[in-house]
Motif scaffolding. Structure first.
Motif, short mmCIF file in Angstrom:
data_model
loop_
_atom_site.label_atom_id
_atom_site.label_comp_id
_atom_site.label_asym_id
_atom_site.label_seq_id
_atom_site.Cartn_x
_atom_site.Cartn_y
_atom_site.Cartn_z
N UNK A 372 6.78 -5.49 1.18
CA UNK A 372 5.90 -4.39 0.76
C UNK A 372 4.62 -4.38 1.60
N UNK A 373 4.11 -5.56 1.92
CA UNK A 373 2.92 -5.60 2.77
C UNK A 373 3.23 -5.05 4.17
N UNK A 374 4.42 -5.39 4.69
CA UNK A 374 4.80 -4.89 6.02
C UNK A 374 4.94 -3.37 6.03
N UNK A 375 5.28 -2.80 4.87
CA UNK A 375 5.52 -1.36 4.77
C UNK A 375 4.30 -0.58 4.29
N UNK A 376 3.18 -1.27 4.10
CA UNK A 376 1.97 -0.58 3.62
C UNK A 376 0.75 -1.05 4.42
N UNK A 377 0.06 -2.07 3.94
CA UNK A 377 -1.19 -2.48 4.59
C UNK A 377 -0.99 -2.94 6.02
N UNK A 378 0.07 -3.72 6.28
CA UNK A 378 0.25 -4.25 7.63
C UNK A 378 0.75 -3.19 8.60
N UNK A 379 1.51 -2.23 8.11
CA UNK A 379 1.89 -1.10 8.97
C UNK A 379 0.66 -0.27 9.32
N UNK A 380 -0.24 -0.07 8.35
CA UNK A 380 -1.48 0.66 8.63
C UNK A 380 -2.34 -0.10 9.63
N UNK A 381 -2.40 -1.42 9.50
CA UNK A 381 -3.15 -2.24 10.46
C UNK A 381 -2.53 -2.14 11.84
N UNK A 382 -1.21 -2.13 11.90
CA UNK A 382 -0.51 -1.99 13.18
C UNK A 382 -0.90 -0.70 13.87
N UNK A 383 -0.95 0.38 13.11
CA UNK A 383 -1.26 1.69 13.66
C UNK A 383 -2.76 1.90 13.84
N UNK A 384 -3.57 1.02 13.22
CA UNK A 384 -5.03 1.15 13.24
C UNK A 384 -5.48 2.50 12.67
N UNK A 385 -4.87 2.84 11.53
CA UNK A 385 -5.23 4.07 10.83
C UNK A 385 -5.84 3.68 9.49
N UNK A 386 -7.01 4.17 9.20
CA UNK A 386 -7.67 3.88 7.92
C UNK A 386 -7.28 4.93 6.89
N UNK A 387 -7.47 4.57 5.62
CA UNK A 387 -7.23 5.53 4.55
C UNK A 387 -5.80 5.63 4.09
N UNK A 388 -4.91 4.78 4.62
CA UNK A 388 -3.52 4.74 4.18
C UNK A 388 -3.12 3.29 3.96
N UNK A 389 -2.00 3.08 3.25
CA UNK A 389 -1.47 1.73 3.08
C UNK A 389 -1.96 0.99 1.87
N UNK A 390 -2.99 1.51 1.19
CA UNK A 390 -3.51 0.88 -0.02
C UNK A 390 -4.15 1.96 -0.88
N UNK A 391 -4.16 1.73 -2.18
CA UNK A 391 -4.75 2.69 -3.12
C UNK A 391 -6.12 2.18 -3.53
N UNK A 392 -7.07 2.40 -2.66
CA UNK A 392 -8.45 1.98 -2.88
C UNK A 392 -9.35 3.21 -2.84
N UNK A 393 -10.56 3.05 -3.33
CA UNK A 393 -11.47 4.19 -3.40
C UNK A 393 -11.66 4.82 -2.02
N UNK A 394 -11.56 6.15 -1.98
CA UNK A 394 -11.72 6.98 -0.78
C UNK A 394 -10.50 6.98 0.14
N UNK A 395 -9.45 6.23 -0.21
CA UNK A 395 -8.21 6.31 0.57
C UNK A 395 -7.46 7.59 0.19
N UNK A 396 -6.60 8.04 1.08
CA UNK A 396 -5.75 9.17 0.75
C UNK A 396 -4.85 8.81 -0.43
#
Length: 438
Positions: A372-396
């Protein structure tokens, strides 16, 4: 004159009503209540959590005891459900296929394929080659609260220069289209084609870096991967498949925290159709699968040809090595990103292959939390895109509602009850009656 004034009044009122409806929709607070919410892979899920969404983004998330639901909010009751961040595939191709028809690099085709990804809960994709101007336009228009399809980031044309100078010129040309990454292939396709030489890929990497762009490298062989890492490559976009990775490779990856994208389903697609795969009877697969493609893949002569194909059997033999390498990479703490290489051919089924990839990652020895980490937060880190991959304040507000807990069994990512992108429910993401009976 009277008719003109009536018509004008009608248009003004209609326009006001339309704008008001759009504004109201964007400004409405939606409260998703009652579910267990996995805000970020690797963290404990919130029991009976509250997720507040407005303007396409998360404005608050937490337990019911700490998040106040506004009186005017639209309540979406998700009792007995599970919410996870939208899934991300960091190696796909979007516009290369449209069933058995020739490729169509049109907005219509790109939107159709992005819709397939969305209904499977893949809310963001990284297309590593093959997209044209319509896909770039879609990328540039996606940061909006009205979004109702999968987000797209892309590489544009793959660099194929034969000499350093050709390669540098091609990098400049592709860079002018404003891609998110540069893509190269360093592979001889099991000895059947010429491989990009070190002097050429070093020129590509240097030129891309001067322009502020990273380079994702398609590889097969361990020694090529090492040399690319020494040359400055930024993403290893497939598994090492010729031999097991070693301490030197792991050290090179860790030195710059380079992402490793295993794409196990890429291997599957090369040989699995030598017979009829079991997933051809899976309702979760059939909900989106092109029936003409499925029929073609079951033609006896085609299956017989794959059984005799040296290439197909070569990739089949390489898959166990890829799986062992994935386990070693995970155990070593490398940055692993979900990716499938789905899309360049019709037999790599977009959306479904992401779920199959996660199942294969589990077979390789990764835990549900790691996957799940590889398919969310770590994929977002790989792409260097903010606002995706986690459900935190101000994220999409991109998330998937499931009927079963994926932290217990990764196959539970298939129990999709609904998919939401920018807080908008994706039409057709609900399970079919056949899936409800599984």
């Amino acid at each position: 004159m009277k008719n003109f004034l009536c018509a004008l009044t009608f248009l003004l009122i209609s326009g006001f009503a339309t704008n008001t409806a759009q504004t109201t929709s964007a400004e409405t607070t939606k409260a998703f209540v009652g579910a267990q919410i996995l805000t970020e892979a690797g963290k404990p899920a919130l029991k009976n959590g509250v997720l507040l969404v407005r303007g396409g983004k998360v404005i608050a998330v937490g337990p019911t005891t700490s998040v106040r639901v506004p009186a005017e909010a639209e309540i979406i009751n998700l009792a007995d459900k599970y919410i996870i961040p939208g899934l991300i595939s960091a190696h796909v191709h979007v516009s290369d296929v449209q069933g058995l028809r020739p490729p169509a690099y049109t907005e219509e085709n790109a939107l159709r394929q992005l819709g397939v990804f969305a209904r499977y809960g893949i809310t963001t994709v990284w297309s590593l080659g093959g997209e044209k101007e319509p896909a770039f336009r879609l990328r540039d228009a996606q940061n909006t609260a009205a979004l109702e399809r999968t987000r797209l980031y892309l590489a544009g044309d793959v660099i194929t220069g034969k000499t350093p100078e050709e390669a540098r010129q091609m990098v400049a040309k592709v860079a002018a289209t404003k891609p998110d990454v540069i893509k190269i292939r360093v592979d001889d396709n099991l000895g059947t084609s010429a491989k990009m030489t070190p002097e050429v890929y070093r020129a590509v990497i240097a030129a891309a870096h001067r322009l502020g762009l990273r380079v994702a490298a398609h590889i097969f062989y361990l020694e090529d991967a090492k040399e690319l890492l020494r040359a400055g490559a930024d993403v290893i976009a497939h598994s090492v498949r010729d031999k097991e990775i070693d301490a030197e490779f792991i050290a090179l990856m860790k030195k710059r925290n380079i992402p490793y994208c295993p794409t196990l389903t890429r291997e599957i697609s090369t040989f699995i159709y030598e017979t009829t795969p079991a997933f051809f009877a899976d309702p979760f697969f059939l909900r989106e699968a092109d029936r003409d493609v499925v029929a073609q893949l079951q033609e006896p002569q085609r299956q017989a040809a794959l059984q005799k194909s040296a290439t197909a059997q070569g990739y089949k033999a390489a898959l166990p090595t890829a799986k062992r390498n994935l386990k070693k990479a995970a155990d070593a703490g490398l940055l692993i990103a979900l990716g499938t290489d789905a899309g360049p051919f019709a037999n790599r089924f977009q959306g479904y292959f992401e779920h199959l990839e996660m199942e294969m990652m589990a077979e390789a020895g990764m835990t549900p939390a790691q996957i799940l980490r590889s398919a969310t937060t770590d994929a977002a880190r790989t792409m260097k895109v903010s606002g995706i991959g986690a459900l935190t304040k101000n994220a999409w507000a991109d998330f998937v509602v499931l009927s079963q807990d994926p932290t217990k069994n990764i196959r539970h990512t298939r129990s999709i009850a609904s998919v939401w992108i920018a807080g908008n429910k994706i039409k057709g993401s609900e399970p079919s009656p056949a899936q409800d009976r599984r």
